[in-house]
Scaffold this motif. Structure first.
Motif, PDB file in Angstrom:
ATOM      1  N   VAL B  54       0.852  -1.210   0.000  1.00  0.00           N
ATOM      2  CA  VAL B  54       0.000   0.000   0.000  1.00  0.00           C
ATOM      3  C   VAL B  54       0.880   1.250   0.000  1.00  0.00           C
ATOM      4  N   ASN B  55       1.953   1.230   0.785  1.00  0.00           N
ATOM      5  CA  ASN B  55       2.872   2.374   0.837  1.00  0.00           C
ATOM      6  C   ASN B  55       3.486   2.681  -0.521  1.00  0.00           C
ATOM      7  N   CYS B  56       3.766   1.606  -1.286  1.00  0.00           N
ATOM      8  CA  CYS B  56       4.381   1.785  -2.610  1.00  0.00           C
ATOM      9  C   CYS B  56       3.383   2.334  -3.627  1.00  0.00           C
ATOM     10  N   ASN B  58       0.196   4.082  -2.843  1.00  0.00           N
ATOM     11  CA  ASN B  58      -0.864   5.029  -2.490  1.00  0.00           C
ATOM     12  C   ASN B  58      -0.679   6.451  -3.018  1.00  0.00           C
ATOM     13  N   ASN B  59       0.464   6.717  -3.673  1.00  0.00           N
ATOM     14  CA  ASN B  59       0.568   8.015  -4.353  1.00  0.00           C
ATOM     15  C   ASN B  59      -0.239   8.015  -5.641  1.00  0.00           C
ATOM     16  N   GLU B  60      -0.293   6.840  -6.266  1.00  0.00           N
ATOM     17  CA  GLU B  60      -0.974   6.758  -7.569  1.00  0.00           C
ATOM     18  C   GLU B  60      -2.431   6.321  -7.454  1.00  0.00           C
ATOM     19  N   PHE B  61      -2.714   5.452  -6.460  1.00  0.00           N
ATOM     20  CA  PHE B  61      -4.043   4.842  -6.391  1.00  0.00           C
ATOM     21  C   PHE B  61      -4.716   5.094  -5.043  1.00  0.00           C
ATOM     22  N   ASN B  62      -6.058   5.113  -5.093  1.00  0.00           N
ATOM     23  CA  ASN B  62      -6.855   5.177  -3.871  1.00  0.00           C
ATOM     24  C   ASN B  62      -7.110   3.725  -3.429  1.00  0.00           C
ATOM     25  N   ILE B  63      -6.707   3.384  -2.199  1.00  0.00           N
ATOM     26  CA  ILE B  63      -6.670   1.976  -1.787  1.00  0.00           C
ATOM     27  C   ILE B  63      -7.504   1.696  -0.539  1.00  0.00           C
ATOM     28  N   GLY B  64      -8.238   0.608  -0.582  1.00  0.00           N
ATOM     29  CA  GLY B  64      -8.988   0.134   0.590  1.00  0.00           C
ATOM     30  C   GLY B  64      -8.585  -1.299   0.909  1.00  0.00           C
ATOM     31  N   VAL B  65      -8.677  -1.654   2.192  1.00  0.00           N
ATOM     32  CA  VAL B  65      -8.285  -3.002   2.626  1.00  0.00           C
ATOM     33  C   VAL B  65      -9.415  -3.643   3.438  1.00  0.00           C
ATOM     34  N   MET B  66      -9.778  -4.872   3.058  1.00  0.00           N
ATOM     35  CA  MET B  66     -10.740  -5.644   3.854  1.00  0.00           C
ATOM     36  C   MET B  66      -9.963  -6.760   4.550  1.00  0.00           C
ATOM     37  N   GLU B  67     -10.024  -6.756   5.870  1.00  0.00           N
ATOM     38  CA  GLU B  67      -9.286  -7.741   6.658  1.00  0.00           C
ATOM     39  C   GLU B  67     -10.245  -8.825   7.118  1.00  0.00           C
ATOM     40  N   ALA B  68     -10.069 -10.052   6.647  1.00  0.00           N
ATOM     41  CA  ALA B  68     -10.958 -11.142   7.041  1.00  0.00           C
ATOM     42  C   ALA B  68     -10.271 -12.046   8.047  1.00  0.00           C
ATOM     43  N   ASP B  69     -10.939 -12.251   9.159  1.00  0.00           N
ATOM     44  CA  ASP B  69     -10.429 -13.171  10.181  1.00  0.00           C
ATOM     45  C   ASP B  69     -11.602 -13.858  10.839  1.00  0.00           C
ATOM     46  N   ILE B  70     -11.294 -14.946  11.522  1.00  0.00           N
ATOM     47  CA  ILE B  70     -12.348 -15.629  12.276  1.00  0.00           C
ATOM     48  C   ILE B  70     -12.784 -14.744  13.434  1.00  0.00           C
ATOM     49  N   ASP B  71     -11.816 -14.036  14.029  1.00  0.00           N
ATOM     50  CA  ASP B  71     -12.147 -13.168  15.169  1.00  0.00           C
ATOM     51  C   ASP B  71     -11.080 -12.076  15.295  1.00  0.00           C
ATOM     52  N   THR B 111     -16.992   0.176  -1.607  1.00  0.00           N
ATOM     53  CA  THR B 111     -15.692  -0.032  -2.268  1.00  0.00           C
ATOM     54  C   THR B 111     -15.554   0.626  -3.641  1.00  0.00           C
ATOM     55  N   ALA B 112     -16.652   1.152  -4.198  1.00  0.00           N
ATOM     56  CA  ALA B 112     -16.569   1.778  -5.532  1.00  0.00           C
ATOM     57  C   ALA B 112     -15.590   2.960  -5.523  1.00  0.00           C
ATOM     58  N   GLN B 113     -15.342   3.523  -4.342  1.00  0.00           N
ATOM     59  CA  GLN B 113     -14.455   4.691  -4.239  1.00  0.00           C
ATOM     60  C   GLN B 113     -12.964   4.317  -4.411  1.00  0.00           C
ATOM     61  N   TYR B 114     -12.635   3.027  -4.355  1.00  0.00           N
ATOM     62  CA  TYR B 114     -11.220   2.631  -4.386  1.00  0.00           C
ATOM     63  C   TYR B 114     -10.781   2.153  -5.779  1.00  0.00           C
ATOM     64  N   ASP B 115      -9.524   2.455  -6.133  1.00  0.00           N
ATOM     65  CA  ASP B 115      -8.932   1.920  -7.368  1.00  0.00           C
ATOM     66  C   ASP B 115      -8.462   0.492  -7.132  1.00  0.00           C
ATOM     67  N   ILE B 116      -7.946   0.258  -5.920  1.00  0.00           N
ATOM     68  CA  ILE B 116      -7.498  -1.101  -5.561  1.00  0.00           C
ATOM     69  C   ILE B 116      -8.146  -1.486  -4.235  1.00  0.00           C
ATOM     70  N   LEU B 117      -8.686  -2.695  -4.210  1.00  0.00           N
ATOM     71  CA  LEU B 117      -9.258  -3.236  -2.992  1.00  0.00           C
ATOM     72  C   LEU B 117      -8.511  -4.522  -2.672  1.00  0.00           C
ATOM     73  N   PHE B 118      -7.814  -4.505  -1.542  1.00  0.00           N
ATOM     74  CA  PHE B 118      -7.139  -5.735  -1.101  1.00  0.00           C
ATOM     75  C   PHE B 118      -8.044  -6.463  -0.124  1.00  0.00           C
ATOM     76  N   MET B 119      -8.162  -7.764  -0.286  1.00  0.00           N
ATOM     77  CA  MET B 119      -8.849  -8.542   0.736  1.00  0.00           C
ATOM     78  C   MET B 119      -7.861  -9.535   1.316  1.00  0.00           C
ATOM     79  N   GLU B 120      -7.526  -9.343   2.580  1.00  0.00           N
ATOM     80  CA  GLU B 120      -6.644 -10.287   3.251  1.00  0.00           C
ATOM     81  C   GLU B 120      -7.517 -11.410   3.771  1.00  0.00           C
ATOM     82  N   ASN B 121      -7.433 -12.562   3.120  1.00  0.00           N
ATOM     83  CA  ASN B 121      -8.305 -13.693   3.457  1.00  0.00           C
ATOM     84  C   ASN B 121      -7.854 -14.346   4.769  1.00  0.00           C
TER      85      ASN B 121
END
Lengths: 115, 222
Positions: B54-56, B58-71, B111-121
């Motif tokens: 994301v650090n590399c 986020n100057n070019e893209f708007n980024i969102g992250v979805m963090e998936a965990d059991i808890d 999420t439509a607002q983001y250029d990249i959406l990461f989902m950490e499964n």
């Protein structure tokens, strides 16, 4: 534990079909399972017995039939069966291949009792 | 006792999930959001890799992250501390995200607002590989301490991935790891998989990974 979500999907599908057929009971369910799916039949049955509690499908016996892995080469059109996933064509050694069967998990038929 | 009869069903148990996943991909394309489904074992370095990635970018893209965990919410908190827009998703005990959970999280996170959406499964090399979430690409991380034999033991994970990051290359001197063997083993299952050797800790190897990723984002979102 990876059998749990797939068993829930199986149970929902069977109950939906049994209700549509106005079944009073589901006796057995024939499931076709691709050889590349590593679900354990005994665990599927155990989960199914719990997840189907209170539904028309409770008590049904799962009959799991294995579908072999077959692949097709996109370069020379050779079709081949393989015990394990193998993307390399035995005829031309190319690796542009697609799996035709082996990943499926579907309900073939259900045996029901009518009122 | 009533009549017994057999009803032909011929329906895939995956059909409902796969239909939602396909609709999600169409939606992502329409909304110009590139979604990366990031999968790995617990401890392979998903969150650290994600933070550096994301650090590399986020100057070019708007980024969102979805963090998936059991808890728990530790991963989303780490993202928030780093100033990254994130949402924590709980799978309620399930060992992987499915297409319906992903869709609900996307609606909630707008999420439509983001250029990249990461989902950490969920951290796991088995279940996430079995379920199509609707992501644009699947990326797996395998870390040096886990060993070069993982593609042999978890073949499906390496079949469904578009790219594999071999992470923690800064720990090479402590663990035996055969680069050539791991590449051969991954390509045996998936001849098209892109493989990048990286260290999320030091940043080594990130240039090529970032170039591949940003090229795919631009292509998807154009």
């Amino acid at each position: 534990m990876h059998e749990l979500p797939v068993t829930q999907g199986l149970c929902d599908l069977v109950v939906r079909e049994a209700d549509r057929a106005k079944a009073s009971k589901v006796c057995s369910i024939t499931v076709k399972m691709g050889a590349a799916c590593d679900y354990v039949p005994e665990i599927l049955q155990e989960y199914f017995d719990v997840l189907s509690e209170g539904t028309v499908a409770n008590g049904a016996k799962l009959q799991i039939e294995t579908v072999p892995i077959t692949m097709r080469c996109n370069d020379c059109n050779k079709e081949y069966e393989t015990p394990h996933y193998n993307p390399f064509c035995p005829q031309c050694s190319g690796n542009h291949t697609s799996m035709i069967t082996g990943n499926e998990f579907y309900v073939d038929n259900i045996e029901i009792e009518e009122e | 006792m009533g009549n017994i009869r057999v009803i032909d069903v011929h329906q895939s148990v995956f059909a409902v999930n796969d239909e939602i996943a396909e609709k999600t991909r169409q939606r992502l394309k329409k909304e110009k959001t590139f979604m990366v489904n990031l999968m790995a074992s617990p401890g392979a370095g998903k969150t650290t890799t994600l933070l550096r990635t994301v650090n590399c970018l986020n100057n070019e893209f708007n980024i969102g992250v979805m963090e998936a965990d059991i808890d728990a919410t530790v991963d989303a908190e780490k993202m928030a501390e780093a100033g990254v827009a994130s949402i924590q998703v709980h799978t309620g005990g399930e060992c992987a995200m499915n297409a319906e959970m992903t869709k609900e999280a996307m609606d909630e996170f707008n999420t439509a607002q983001y250029d990249i959406l990461f989902m950490e499964n969920v951290g796991n090399l088995v279940c996430p590989a079995e379920t199509d979430t609707g992501a644009s690409v699947n990326v797996a991380i395998l870390s040096i301490p886990e060993g070069d034999d993982k593609p042999l033991k978890y073949p499906l994970m390496f079949q469904v991935c578009h790219a594999v990051l071999i992470n923690k290359i800064d720990t090479r001197e402590y663990f035996p790891f055969d680069d050539k063997a791991v590449v051969e083993r991954i390509h045996h299952h998936n001849p098209d998989a892109k493989i990048f050797f990286v260290s999320a800790k030091t940043g080594e190897g990130f240039d090529e990974w970032i170039e591949w990723l940003s090229g795919n984002v631009r292509e998807w979102n154009k």
